[in-house]
Design a protein around this motif. Sequence first.
Motif, PDB file in Angstrom:
ATOM      1  N   LYS A  55      26.448  30.231  43.892  1.00 57.11           N
ATOM      2  CA  LYS A  55      26.174  31.196  44.781  1.00 57.11           C
ATOM      3  C   LYS A  55      26.005  30.473  46.081  1.00 57.11           C
ATOM      4  N   GLU A  56      24.650  30.078  45.940  1.00 55.25           N
ATOM      5  CA  GLU A  56      23.593  29.150  46.594  1.00 55.25           C
ATOM      6  C   GLU A  56      24.390  28.285  47.524  1.00 55.25           C
ATOM      7  N   LEU A  57      25.623  27.260  47.393  1.00 54.89           N
ATOM      8  CA  LEU A  57      26.244  26.468  47.697  1.00 54.89           C
ATOM      9  C   LEU A  57      27.459  27.115  49.023  1.00 54.89           C
ATOM     10  N   GLU A  58      27.452  28.283  48.349  1.00 50.79           N
ATOM     11  CA  GLU A  58      28.455  28.723  48.899  1.00 50.79           C
ATOM     12  C   GLU A  58      27.148  29.693  50.217  1.00 50.79           C
ATOM     13  N   GLU A  59      26.666  30.232  50.538  1.00 46.89           N
ATOM     14  CA  GLU A  59      25.444  31.046  50.874  1.00 46.89           C
ATOM     15  C   GLU A  59      25.154  29.903  52.128  1.00 46.89           C
ATOM     16  N   ALA A  60      24.172  29.129  50.898  1.00 44.08           N
ATOM     17  CA  ALA A  60      24.138  27.924  52.449  1.00 44.08           C
ATOM     18  C   ALA A  60      25.282  26.898  53.491  1.00 44.08           C
ATOM     19  N   ALA A  61      26.611  26.986  52.620  1.00 45.04           N
ATOM     20  CA  ALA A  61      27.588  26.901  54.031  1.00 45.04           C
ATOM     21  C   ALA A  61      27.825  27.565  54.721  1.00 45.04           C
ATOM     22  N   ARG A  62      27.820  29.113  54.320  1.00 44.82           N
ATOM     23  CA  ARG A  62      27.821  30.043  55.259  1.00 44.82           C
ATOM     24  C   ARG A  62      26.961  30.050  56.383  1.00 44.82           C
ATOM     25  N   LEU A  63      25.709  30.009  55.928  1.00 45.50           N
ATOM     26  CA  LEU A  63      24.282  29.353  57.074  1.00 45.50           C
ATOM     27  C   LEU A  63      24.691  28.614  57.917  1.00 45.50           C
ATOM     28  N   ASP A  64      25.390  27.791  57.600  1.00 47.08           N
ATOM     29  CA  ASP A  64      25.770  26.279  58.251  1.00 47.08           C
ATOM     30  C   ASP A  64      26.813  26.740  59.390  1.00 47.08           C
ATOM     31  N   ALA A 106      35.555  32.125  55.788  1.00 47.90           N
ATOM     32  CA  ALA A 106      35.911  32.179  54.814  1.00 47.90           C
ATOM     33  C   ALA A 106      36.969  30.817  53.834  1.00 47.90           C
ATOM     34  N   TRP A 107      37.590  30.450  55.134  1.00 46.83           N
ATOM     35  CA  TRP A 107      38.113  29.497  54.889  1.00 46.83           C
ATOM     36  C   TRP A 107      37.481  27.942  54.744  1.00 46.83           C
ATOM     37  N   GLY A 108      36.291  27.716  55.573  1.00 51.10           N
ATOM     38  CA  GLY A 108      35.593  27.086  55.310  1.00 51.10           C
ATOM     39  C   GLY A 108      35.004  27.143  53.618  1.00 51.10           C
ATOM     40  N   VAL A 109      34.620  27.669  53.429  1.00 49.83           N
ATOM     41  CA  VAL A 109      34.154  27.859  52.254  1.00 49.83           C
ATOM     42  C   VAL A 109      34.679  27.004  51.200  1.00 49.83           C
ATOM     43  N   PHE A 110      35.760  27.398  51.432  1.00 50.50           N
ATOM     44  CA  PHE A 110      36.857  27.771  50.201  1.00 50.50           C
ATOM     45  C   PHE A 110      37.322  26.080  50.159  1.00 50.50           C
ATOM     46  N   ARG A 111      37.269  25.461  51.696  1.00 45.90           N
ATOM     47  CA  ARG A 111      38.206  24.613  51.740  1.00 45.90           C
ATOM     48  C   ARG A 111      36.975  23.512  51.235  1.00 45.90           C
ATOM     49  N   TYR A 112      35.301  23.611  52.061  1.00 47.50           N
ATOM     50  CA  TYR A 112      34.815  22.925  51.259  1.00 47.50           C
ATOM     51  C   TYR A 112      33.165  22.711  50.811  1.00 47.50           C
TER      52      TYR A 112
END
Lengths: 330, 426
Positions: A222-231, A235-241
């Motif tokens: 979950k932390e990785l997803e959260e970090a990506a969102r903070l960056d 939704a697509w970006g989180v899924f893709r990367y």
Amino acid sequence: MSAADTTAPAKVPPARPAPPPTPPAVTSSPTRRLAGGAAVPWALLAPCLLILAVVLGYPLVRLATLSFQEFGQSQLWGFKPAESVGFDNFAKVLGDSEFWAVVVRTIVFAAACVVFTMVIGMAIALLLQRVSGWVKTLINIALVASWGMPIIVATTVFKWLFDSDYGIFNALLSKLPGVDMIGHNWFASGPEGLAVITLLVVWGAVPFVVITLSAGLTQVPKELEEAARLDGAGAWGVFRYVTLPILKPIIVMLTTLSVIWDMGVFPQVFVMRNGHPEAEFQLLTTYSYDKAFVVNDYAQGSAIALLTVLLLLGVIGVYMRQMLKIGEVE
Amino acid sequence: MKRKLTTAICVAGMMVSIAACGGGEDKSSDTGADTKELTVWLTVDAQNNWPELVKAADTAIEKKHPGIKITHEYYGWPDKNAKLDAVLATDKAPDVVEMGNTEMLAYMVKGAFAPLDQAKFDNSDAWLDGLKASVTYEGKTYGVPYYAGGRVANWRKDVFAAAGVKSPPKTYDELTAALDKVQKKRGDKFSAWYQPTRDWYAAMSFVYDAGGSIAVESGGKWKASLSSPESIKGLNEFKNVVDTYMHGDKTKDESDRYIVYGQGKSGMIFAPAWEGATAAAKENDKTGKLEGNVENFVMPGPSGKNLPVFLGGSDLAVPVKSDAQTVAAEWINAFTGPAGQKGLMEKGNLPNNKTDLATLKDDPATAVPATAAESNWFVPMAPGWGQVEKAQILQKMLQSIGTGKQSVEDAAKEADAAIDKVINNE
């Protein structure tokens, strides 16, 4: 791979305990235990290997020998000896333009099945993460139910759904304004009929993909997803990367498995076409069956089956490589 | 964690693929090893239409051999031979098998059947010529004719009467005129003539009527001739019938024709003589309008003569691997003897012998099938004919023609090529 892994440690220890002067009873006991240990896995594996050799090995050897012989009814019944004909069967098969049409059709069909299965499976798996508990349970029950349905039963149900006279699918379509599909025959043309069969195959394959992918999705931190969102990722970006790279090994595995299964689709076509698929419905599996059991040329049927195996070998290679890679990391 | 999961998937995947690879032809488990047991394979025709005759034969044999156990297995025509091929490879072959008369040759050539002593069978000196030829190979007898069947037209008197047609048509023009009237009156959800597209027995009748043929022999070699001008003419006539009067699924064969007819969806069929009566039987007559309203008549052909009908029939043979050959022959004789023939004739079949056939034409109830059978055709007696049938080459051609996917000429040419590939194979 397992042989190398298990025997290596057994040979190392005897070298080490030699320098310190310890009582012989102590040194000999681990050696004996370890020596026996090397044989134990094999002993435990033996029944399984034996069954595999009989169930998979024998037919494979028989298939290979058959494809180099002349083998028809007379040979089957033992009235004539089976004579070796070298590569004649393969030459005949490869020289037949119908065979190549079947190969192309099989690849296109399997590719369509795999793509739809993976995309729909991924979509449902992602959806499952976002719905409430009881909806999730309901969807899972539906998935397992469709997964558990025997192929022949499912095929018969689909056959009725798409029946030209009584099919509910035609009736529903005709409810749309301006559409009259009553009496439309889905199996009068190959592409339309194969589209229905694709639907059936995908319907049967999606549950396994969804369940596996949802299991995989729970492993995405979950932390990785959260970090990506903070960056600033959407939704697509989180899924893709984030999600996709972590799921990659599972996806590769599922895709290769799907390719292997979908290249081997047989009952869906066979039952749907009442045991006699028309030329436009022939896939490699049914084509080989036709040659072997309908025209009684068992040798040519075997040659086609063997060629199918060769074609699949590439896919199986990807699968084995992935499996070995996971073994190494472990 | 993730790695463990993926490994688990690998294992699960492999297991499923192994399970999926499994399965296949299940081996037959019949044990007809000693003379205490007899295994008889018949087609579903016997099971559905004359089970009492099978029972009578069983009773006769049980009386002669007390304690014998007779097992019956029934097969549909399409899957019977694949099953038979598989079982003949084992040592547990059935003791009696029913073979279509067009299927015998391929098996006789390969030595799959035991030679029989013709003298031991009733009426054997009067067997119908066509059927006798189908069980004879190089002067030896390998089977016993069981029955023959001609094809007749069967119409619903009420439907045609409502359209103003009172008596059965005598010429093809009369027939089409009557069908046109019915079709117009009942609309295009109704088949004035329900003629399944894949029914090659009917289609080839038109081909032979037009002077064409499936294949011709010259110098011991067979060559397909469906694309000859005469054959094409016949196929066009057939296509015309399917296009104009048949308003059902154009990919179906004739196996459920009596059911469709019984559902009241059609005014006429062209079928084996018993099918009309079967459709009108209580369990198949869904509208209640067929009973007492169906009638057979001799089918007129476009050429002006009666349409030549396929003289199909069945033979019974004893596989060479059976170890109850004597009793098997006795059972066959009990089944095909005078009592059996009488029962089969009552169901609208033609008997296996000329003596009985002669009496049929005098009886108004059986005169129609007996007359229709006078003008007949038969499949090429080529060694590879069985493969042509099993590969359903003719059915596939007819489906392409009926659904309009291919022109008659193209479909016929393709079928010719497919037939030429296998028809001379032993």
